[in-house]
Design a protein around this motif. Structure first.
Motif, PDB file in Angstrom:
ATOM      1  N   LEU A  57       0.842  -1.205   0.000  1.00  0.00           N
ATOM      2  CA  LEU A  57       0.000   0.000   0.000  1.00  0.00           C
ATOM      3  C   LEU A  57       0.874   1.250   0.000  1.00  0.00           C
ATOM      4  O   LEU A  57       0.687   2.168  -0.796  1.00  0.00           O
ATOM      5  N   ARG A  61       2.086   4.257  -3.458  1.00  0.00           N
ATOM      6  CA  ARG A  61       1.802   5.691  -3.459  1.00  0.00           C
ATOM      7  C   ARG A  61       2.833   6.473  -4.247  1.00  0.00           C
ATOM      8  O   ARG A  61       2.580   7.620  -4.614  1.00  0.00           O
ATOM      9  N   ARG A  65      -0.496   8.430 -10.554  1.00  0.00           N
ATOM     10  CA  ARG A  65      -1.758   7.957 -11.127  1.00  0.00           C
ATOM     11  C   ARG A  65      -2.150   8.721 -12.382  1.00  0.00           C
ATOM     12  O   ARG A  65      -2.780   8.165 -13.280  1.00  0.00           O
ATOM     13  N   LEU A 211      -3.760   1.516  -8.418  1.00  0.00           N
ATOM     14  CA  LEU A 211      -4.983   1.900  -7.709  1.00  0.00           C
ATOM     15  C   LEU A 211      -5.322   0.989  -6.533  1.00  0.00           C
ATOM     16  O   LEU A 211      -6.465   0.763  -6.225  1.00  0.00           O
ATOM     17  N   ILE A 212      -4.308   0.428  -5.883  1.00  0.00           N
ATOM     18  CA  ILE A 212      -4.597  -0.453  -4.738  1.00  0.00           C
ATOM     19  C   ILE A 212      -5.269   0.345  -3.632  1.00  0.00           C
ATOM     20  O   ILE A 212      -4.890   1.473  -3.357  1.00  0.00           O
ATOM     21  N   LYS A 213      -6.214  -0.305  -2.959  1.00  0.00           N
ATOM     22  CA  LYS A 213      -6.814   0.367  -1.788  1.00  0.00           C
ATOM     23  C   LYS A 213      -6.383  -0.361  -0.529  1.00  0.00           C
ATOM     24  O   LYS A 213      -6.479  -1.563  -0.462  1.00  0.00           O
TER      25      LYS A 213
END
Lengths: 213, 314, 534
Positions: A57, A61, A65, A211-213
């Motif tokens: 995670l 970052r 994006r 786009l990992i959450k």
């Protein structure tokens, strides 16, 4: 049979349709192998992410994006121009075929260009795979693993884009030579299929990595 | 007949569980014999009975027989399902250890087995277990994957770095059983063996008390020779001058040894002792810092025995 | 002799740039036979070393490289390509009534990729070899300093050769069957090759990515298999066996495919259970993807996974058994003749039966725990790979030899070789079942004294085997030096490949054949090739 009636028909096929069908089967099978090849990396990524969710995670970052999104649009556009190229070949619009092929190559070039920018940024920040990772100030350890996968997956994908550019250039050369007609446009068709797969793989890569959450 | 087959093919049975496994194993042998004889018998018979008699032989046009297809699909299917359940049931017995089993820690490392008992006793390459009590091994590796195999127990479990794997058994006969590493792990793979001593209760507690001093009355050098083998020294240190992972013992004692930091040191009793207990303190030039420590695993007398043994290697 | 694919076109360049499936098949044949010889030399060396418990002729480090190379060469350079790339390439288009495979240029590329992979493997050998075992288990393979990189690269490249062959054959079978040849009028050899090709296409890419991951782990320490970096060494085993289990069916299905051809011909009787055999091939290919975990029963994998894999493993055995029974039933009331191809086919039946039955021991969880990683496993896989695939390959080689080269070979010497090979094989490997059962682990350089008699026995067997193969090389070489003397149909077989010359002309058939009957119709005596019209 005259050459004009059955262009580029190889001696072991009896009809152009048989040859085109065989080519289609061959290309689809090849695409299946590509799916399995990348699939292995996807599985590896998923398992490692499951083992180190925090690290993944945090690490992701660092990915931009916006650039990733632009690249997605670029590739989707290139798929559109590729579809139009196939249509042009089938409908014997030679000039349009050439234009669309050139556009597809251009979009691919843009994609690689943006990738270059992204990679440069990673190098600069020390966000490198495995033991070359030297980003300072990490609070969560183990982020090198994410970048191992990031580079492997986008790298392998990038190689496939490159291969696609070569293949499309070859088709372009043949298009300029006037090889294609409504009776024979298989190479455009098959390279098109390949190109769509390369696009689809990116469609999976982008959310997975960016786009990992 | 079965006993004869067992004596040829199977190792001795060290536990009741081994006997269970052998039951299925024997069944499989008979299934194999039956089907092989069926196949070989039919083939041989047909080859003779239906040999070609002339160039104009005519054969019947038999293309298929659905009933036969169904039969030779369903009967083997039933048989293999039976074998599956039998194998699975037996396997699960060996997988689930009873509560209260004696836990012994096992650490595998190229190329020795290290054991640690609940009371802190440690041993290398020899495992002592009490007779008739369930024992559970909790195992991990320090480097690559190894595998803990005891043929007479019919048990095996990979020993993996980074995780703990388990194995449990209950020995039913006193005696000594072989332990073998059975996952390829490099040069010393086939030397990575050990012994499992199944002791009755008194002997076992004695052993834990004294660390099982088998060599209590043995002359020092002889004990040293024994330890050289049983504790794995031989996998890295030769006696004949051949270079291994570690320096040969031949002609070392009493001479100067060149170290990796450029200094020289005399190989006396202190040097040998330090090499055993603090192997990283002085590394011989040209070798790597890979020797494990034997701190806490050797009694004082055993260290003396090893010193005497090294002294003897001229 | 008439002009044929061997004689025209002439010249080395015409061979090196050929897109003729027959020439490519012959080039592959020469290459894989050489690989077999090389792998065999390593096998002989292994067996000599194992004559005595300690050092016999080499150090432990050398021994570890020798057995690794034996495995890697035999698997990647010999057995995986063997039947499909050599005999398959040559025969498939002929028996389908086609003029070539679907993608002749891809076929040639396939061959050159094979050569490139082979050269990389040779590179790994001459730079010190590899000492990991052909299975490359981590962490050992990612930390040892032998030529793992080169060898994994070699296997990666060879994988593409295999994939392209598979793609080619699937397209060929779909689109290039002669008019009238429906799927169920196709010879069973084609069904077997088809099932094999499916596995080649689906499984090999996973091996590709696995090998790439080892390389990345070694070069970049990416961490996926390294527990110290948060990775999982057992994940490697899952990745590896996901390919390598289906791979063993890539090895056996073409062998079975040959047996389906040879037995009807040499029993002069139609095949029994055509559809059962065809469907079994597809079933084997499908289920083969679901059993990889049976290589990992003691790896630390969960008990549930073990149970599922064990159950599925037993299921995959059933179709193989079905085939064996159908082949035997074909012989019933046949007219059986024991020339070399049939001798090898019968060897296959007996030895594959043992190989398959011993697989049951390994599928049963409790028994596998004892037998895993012992010589029992070594014996099992040699029985299926050598007693199975190699015997079938030899059956096919002797069956199609006159067609491929237009020359007959000495039947007498062929029988001598077949007998020596059968005896030698059993002496070598039956003893290994006992060795393994009694607790002798595999990949062992040193061993307990009690195992020596069986090891000596096994080694003597290997010498008998080697003698058999040398004799075979001898009479086959002599055969090639003779003038062409083989008729178009020396075996009186039904099948389109026998309806053209021996050797066939460059373009296979003068006219596209029209198929009106099934591939095993022995209701009429077969003599001269029929005239077929487009």
């Amino acid at each position: 049979m005259s050459v004009a009636a059955e262009p580029f028909l190889q001696h072991h096929f009896t009809t152009a349709e048989q040859q085109a069908d065989a080519g289609k089967i061959g290309m689809w099978l090849f695409l299946v192998t590509e799916i399995l090849l990348f699939g292995g990396l996807f599985v590896g990524f998923a398992i490692m992410q499951g083992l180190h969710p925090e690290a993944f995670l945090q690490a992701h970052r660092h990915l931009d994006r916006t650039l990733g999104f632009i690249n997605t649009v670029v590739l989707l556009s290139s798929s559109y121009t590729m579809v139009m190229a196939v249509w042009s070949a089938q409908n014997e619009r030679r000039k349009r075929l050439i234009v669309y092929l050139l556009l597809t190559i251009a979009f691919a070039g843009v994609f690689l260009g943006i990738k270059y920018i992204e990679y440069s940024h990673k190098f600069h920040e020390g966000l490198l795979p495995g033991r070359f990772y030297h980003h300072a100030g990490d609070t969560v350890p183990g982020q090198f693993m994410f970048f191992s996968f990031y580079f492997m997956m986008t790298g392998l994908h990038g190689l496939h884009i490159l291969g696609g550019i070569v293949a499309i250039s070859w088709v372009l050369r043949r298009a300029i030579r006037g090889d294609f007609s409504h009776k024979y446009y298989t190479p455009v068709d098959l390279v098109g299929l390949y190109w769509h797969l390369v696009d689809v793989i990116w469609i999976y890569l982008f959310p997975l990595l960016y786009l990992i959450k | 007949m079965n006993a004869w087959i067992r004596s040829i093919i199977m190792p001795a049975q060290g536990t009741a569980y081994a006997g269970q496994v052998d039951g299925l194993w024997l069944f499989l042998i008979w299934v194999t014999v039956f089907f092989f004889l069926l196949v070989a018998g039919l083939v041989t018979y047909f080859v003779f009975k239906y040999r070609r008699r002339g160039p104009n032989d005519r054969t019947p046009n038999i293309t298929h027989h659905t009933g036969l297809e169904v039969a030779w699909t369903l009967i083997p299917l039933a048989l293999v399902i039976l074998i599956f359940f039998w194998g699975f049931r037996s396997y699960m017995e060996a997988q689930v250890s009873p509560a209260g089993a004696l836990e012994i820690q096992v650490t595998a490392k190229k190329w020795v087995w290290q054991f640690e008992y609940p009371d802190g006793t440690r041993s290398i390459n020899e495992l002592h277990v009490p007779l008739g009590k369930p024992v559970k091994l909790v195992m991990t590796s320090e480097d690559v994957i190894h595998s803990f195999f005891v043929p007479t127990f019919r048990l095996k479990q990979d020993v993996v770095p980074g995780v703990y794997t388990q194995l449990w058994f209950q020995a039913s006969e006193p005696g000594v059983h072989r332990l073998l590493c059975t996952q390829y792990c490099g040069r010393g793979h086939s030397d990575m063996g050990g012994k499992i001593f199944v002791d009755n209760e008194k002997k076992y507690s004695d052993w834990l008390e004294n660390g099982g001093d088998a060599g209590k009355n043995m002359p020092l050098a002889q004990l040293g020779a024994l330890l050289y083998q049983s504790h794995g020294c031989q996998t890295c240190h030769s006696l004949d001058g051949t270079r291994g992972e570690g320096p040969s013992f031949k002609g070392v004692f009493g001479h100067e040894v060149k170290l990796s930091d450029g200094k020289s040191v005399l190989a006396d009793e202190n040097y040998v002792r330090e090499s055993i207990l603090l192997p990283q303190a002085k590394i011989v030039a040209g070798f790597g810092p890979i020797m494990p420590t034997f701190q806490g695993m050797l009694r004082e007398r055993e260290i003396q025995a090893l010193i005497e043994f090294v002294k003897e290697q001229k | 002799m008439e002009p044929n694919y061997l004689s025209t076109p002439r010249g080395l360049k015409s061979w090196l740039t050929t897109v003729d499936h027959k020439r490519i098949g012959v080039m592959y044949l020469a290459s894989i036979l050489f690989a077999f010889f090389l792998g065999g030399v390593f096998a002989i060396l292994i067996r000599i070393e194992l004559l005595t418990p300690g050092r016999t002729i080499m150090s432990a480090e050398t021994y570890n490289r020798v057995f690794t190379l034996h495995g890697a060469i035999m698997i990647f350079l010999f057995i995986i390509p063997s039947i499909p790339a050599s005999l398959g390439n040559f025969v498939l288009p002929l028996m389908l009534g086609a003029k070539d495979v679907a993608f002749p240029r891809l076929n040639l590329a396939s061959y050159y990729i094979y050569v490139a992979g082979a050269l990389l493997a040779v590179g790994a050998m001459v730079t010190g070899g590899v000492d990991t075992g052909w299975t490359f288990y981590t962490p050992y393979s990612t930390t040892t300093n032998s030529s793992v990189g080169l060898m994994t690269l070699a296997a990666f490249v060879l994988g593409f050769s295999s994939i392209f062959t598979g793609i080619n054959f699937i397209a060929t079978i779909h689109k290039l069957r002669a008019p009238g040849m429906s799927w169920f009028k196709m010879p069973l050899f084609a069904w077997g090759i088809y099932a094999t090709a499916i596995i080649q296409v689906l499984a090999t890419p996973v091996l590709g990515i696995t090998l790439l991951l080892i390389l990345m782990e070694r070069v970049f320490s990416i961490g996926i298999f390294n527990p110290q970096l948060g990775g999982d060494p057992i994940l490697f085993q899952h990745f590896f066996w996901f390919y390598s289990h289906p791979a063993v069916y890539i090895m056996i299905l073409p062998g079975m495919a040959i047996i389906s051809e040879v037995i009807p011909v040499f029993s002069r009787k139609t095949i029994f259970g055509y559809k059962a055999i065809a469907y079994s091939s597809i079933a084997i290919a499908a289920v083969s993807f679901l059993v990889w975990g049976h290589h990992m029963f003691v790896s630390g994998q969960s008990q549930l996974a073990n149970a599922i894999f064990s159950f599925l493993t037993f299921l995959v055995a059933i179709p193989s058994g079905v085939k064996v029974f159908n082949w035997i039933a074909t012989m019933y009331k046949g007219s059986i003749s024991l020339e070399a191809p049939m001798l090898y086919a019968i060897s296959f039946l007996l030895l594959f039966a043992i190989g398959g039955l011993t697989g049951l021991f390994l599928g049963a969880l409790a028994v596998d725990v004892h037998l895993h990683d012992t010589y029992f496993v070594v014996a099992h896989f040699h029985f299926v790979m050598m007693g199975g695939t190699v015997m079938a390959f030899l059956a096919g080689l002797h069956y199609w030899w006159p067609k491929m080269f237009g020359r007959t070979y000495s039947e007498k010497w062929a029988r001598v070789a077949a007998a020596l090979i059968f005896v030698g094989f059993n002496v070598t490997f039956l003893s290994q079942f006992v060795l393994g059962s009694r607790g002798m682990p595999r990949r062992y350089y040193n061993y307990l004294d009690q195992f020596q008699p069986l090891h000596v026995f096994s080694t003597v067997g290997s010498w008998i085997l080697a003698l058999g193969f040398f004799i075979m090389a001898g009479y086959l070489w002599v055969s090639l030096r003779k003038p062409c003397d083989a008729p178009a149909n020396p075996w009186g077989a039904v099948g389109l490949e026998w309806q053209t010359g021996s050797p066939p002309p460059e373009h296979n058939f003068e006219h596209v054949p029209l198929v009106t009957h099934g591939p095993y119709d022995y209701s009429q005596p077969v003599s001269e090739p029929e005239e077929v019209q487009a």
